[in-house]
Design an enzyme around this catalytic site. Structure first.
Site, mmCIF file in Angstrom:
data_model
loop_
_atom_site.group_PDB
_atom_site.id
_atom_site.type_symbol
_atom_site.label_atom_id
_atom_site.label_comp_id
_atom_site.label_asym_id
_atom_site.label_seq_id
_atom_site.Cartn_x
_atom_site.Cartn_y
_atom_site.Cartn_z
ATOM 1 N N ARG A 218 -12.774 -1.751 -5.285
ATOM 2 C CA ARG A 218 -11.479 -1.180 -5.667
ATOM 3 C C ARG A 218 -10.372 -1.726 -4.773
ATOM 4 O O ARG A 218 -10.565 -1.896 -3.575
ATOM 5 C CB ARG A 218 -11.544 0.346 -5.519
ATOM 6 C CG ARG A 218 -12.233 1.016 -6.665
ATOM 7 C CD ARG A 218 -12.498 2.468 -6.362
ATOM 8 N NE ARG A 218 -11.356 3.169 -5.796
ATOM 9 C CZ ARG A 218 -11.340 4.488 -5.628
ATOM 10 N NH1 ARG A 218 -12.381 5.220 -5.967
ATOM 11 N NH2 ARG A 218 -10.280 5.068 -5.118
ATOM 12 N N ARG B 10 -4.573 6.793 2.256
ATOM 13 C CA ARG B 10 -5.124 7.825 1.378
ATOM 14 C C ARG B 10 -5.511 9.067 2.192
ATOM 15 O O ARG B 10 -5.360 10.195 1.729
ATOM 16 C CB ARG B 10 -6.327 7.279 0.604
ATOM 17 C CG ARG B 10 -5.901 6.344 -0.524
ATOM 18 C CD ARG B 10 -7.006 5.410 -0.946
ATOM 19 N NE ARG B 10 -8.123 6.112 -1.555
ATOM 20 C CZ ARG B 10 -9.355 5.603 -1.636
ATOM 21 N NH1 ARG B 10 -9.625 4.430 -1.131
ATOM 22 N NH2 ARG B 10 -10.299 6.292 -2.224
ATOM 23 N N ARG C 196 -4.498 17.457 -6.678
ATOM 24 C CA ARG C 196 -4.307 16.839 -5.376
ATOM 25 C C ARG C 196 -3.073 17.391 -4.674
ATOM 26 O O ARG C 196 -2.816 17.031 -3.518
ATOM 27 C CB ARG C 196 -4.147 15.336 -5.549
ATOM 28 C CG ARG C 196 -5.426 14.541 -5.213
ATOM 29 C CD ARG C 196 -5.004 13.178 -4.927
ATOM 30 N NE ARG C 196 -5.839 12.117 -4.550
ATOM 31 C CZ ARG C 196 -6.830 11.527 -5.188
ATOM 32 N NH1 ARG C 196 -7.306 12.013 -6.276
ATOM 33 N NH2 ARG C 196 -7.392 10.455 -4.713
HETATM 34 P P1 AMP Z 1 -9.412 8.382 -6.451
HETATM 35 O O1 AMP Z 1 -10.281 7.521 -7.297
HETATM 36 O O2 AMP Z 1 -9.555 9.838 -6.770
HETATM 37 O O3 AMP Z 1 -9.581 8.121 -4.977
HETATM 38 O O4 AMP Z 1 -7.887 8.018 -6.811
HETATM 39 C C1 AMP Z 1 -7.399 6.730 -6.596
HETATM 40 C C2 AMP Z 1 -5.886 6.755 -6.575
HETATM 41 O O5 AMP Z 1 -5.396 7.234 -7.831
HETATM 42 C C3 AMP Z 1 -5.262 7.690 -5.544
HETATM 43 O O6 AMP Z 1 -5.172 7.084 -4.282
HETATM 44 C C4 AMP Z 1 -3.911 7.968 -6.178
HETATM 45 O O7 AMP Z 1 -3.033 6.868 -6.014
HETATM 46 C C5 AMP Z 1 -4.238 8.064 -7.643
HETATM 47 N N1 AMP Z 1 -4.596 9.452 -8.047
HETATM 48 C C6 AMP Z 1 -5.815 9.888 -8.499
HETATM 49 N N2 AMP Z 1 -5.782 11.192 -8.784
HETATM 50 C C7 AMP Z 1 -4.533 11.607 -8.478
HETATM 51 C C8 AMP Z 1 -3.872 12.873 -8.538
HETATM 52 N N3 AMP Z 1 -4.522 13.986 -8.942
HETATM 53 N N4 AMP Z 1 -2.563 12.925 -8.154
HETATM 54 C C9 AMP Z 1 -1.907 11.826 -7.744
HETATM 55 N N5 AMP Z 1 -2.471 10.607 -7.652
HETATM 56 C C10 AMP Z 1 -3.767 10.486 -8.019
#
Ligand code: AMP
Length: 192
Positions: free
Chosen positions: A139, A150, A88
């Protein structure tokens, strides 16, 4: 096969990743899922990550790189994996290249799902409605306010990844505004 899926939140990366798991016999590694599991289990990482995640910010590079590094060493990753939500940041992308190079390996495909951000908000609202209708739990970061954060985090920290991968000729893109089926077909064409 080792695949990275890029794209903003709500672009359908998770859906496509799940399909590839079935058709390609690889595992899906979602750092979001792993972090949510850590939060639910109340591990030290989970405790650190919780507030940042609830607010829609990014967890620190050190934490997520550590999680991924451990996870890709596990047995079920031998046949390959699809990374969903990682890398990310450019620092994470560089760390990933390094981790794989140390194992004599490299990414096979980096695919960005391109979507119209204005339409993402209605998609996220639908996702919430569908989850509730199915009796599921929404979520914590699936609310318009955290979702906007986000998207900002994506634009500022993750969008530069496209350039990072494009500059070395590794980036492939698909139009994520098509139907799920068509997006799947476009991805399959890239993967061959
Ligand atoms: P996601 O399910 O991929 O939308 O991730 C949910 C949340 O987890 C994100 O908004 C971040 O807070 C955290 N997160 C997930 N993957 C990452 C990553 N590669 N780097 C930093 N934070 C992450």
């Amino acid at each position: 096969m080792k695949i990275v899926l890029l794209g903003p939140p709500g672009a359908g990366k998770g859906t496509q990743a799940q399909r590839l798991v079935e058709t390609r016999n690889i595992v899906q590694l979602s750092t979001g899922d792993m972090l949510r599991a850590a939060v639910a289990a109340g591990t030290p990482i989970g405790i650190k990550a919780k507030a940042v995640m609830d607010a829609g910010g990014l967890v620190s590079d050190d934490i997520v790189i550590g999680i991924v590094s451990d996870r890709i060493d596990e047995n079920d990753c031998r046949n390959g994996f699809i990374l969903d939500g990682f890398p990310r940041t450019v620092a994470q992308a560089e760390a990933l290249d390094r981790l794989l190079a140390e194992k004599g390996s490299a990414l096979d495909a980096i695919i960005e799902v391109i979507v119209d951000e204005d339409i993402l908000m209605s998609r996220i609202e639908n996702r919430i409605k569908e989850t509730l209708a199915a009796g599921g739990e929404v979520r914590k970061d699936d609310n318009p306010e955290a979702f906007k954060k986000r998207l900002v985090a994506y634009r500022e920290q993750t969008a530069p990844l496209s350039e990072f991968y494009a500059s070395s000729g590794r980036l492939k893109t698909v139009d994520g505004m098509q139907s799920i089926k068509l997006v799947s077909e476009l991805i399959d064409e890239i993967l061959g």
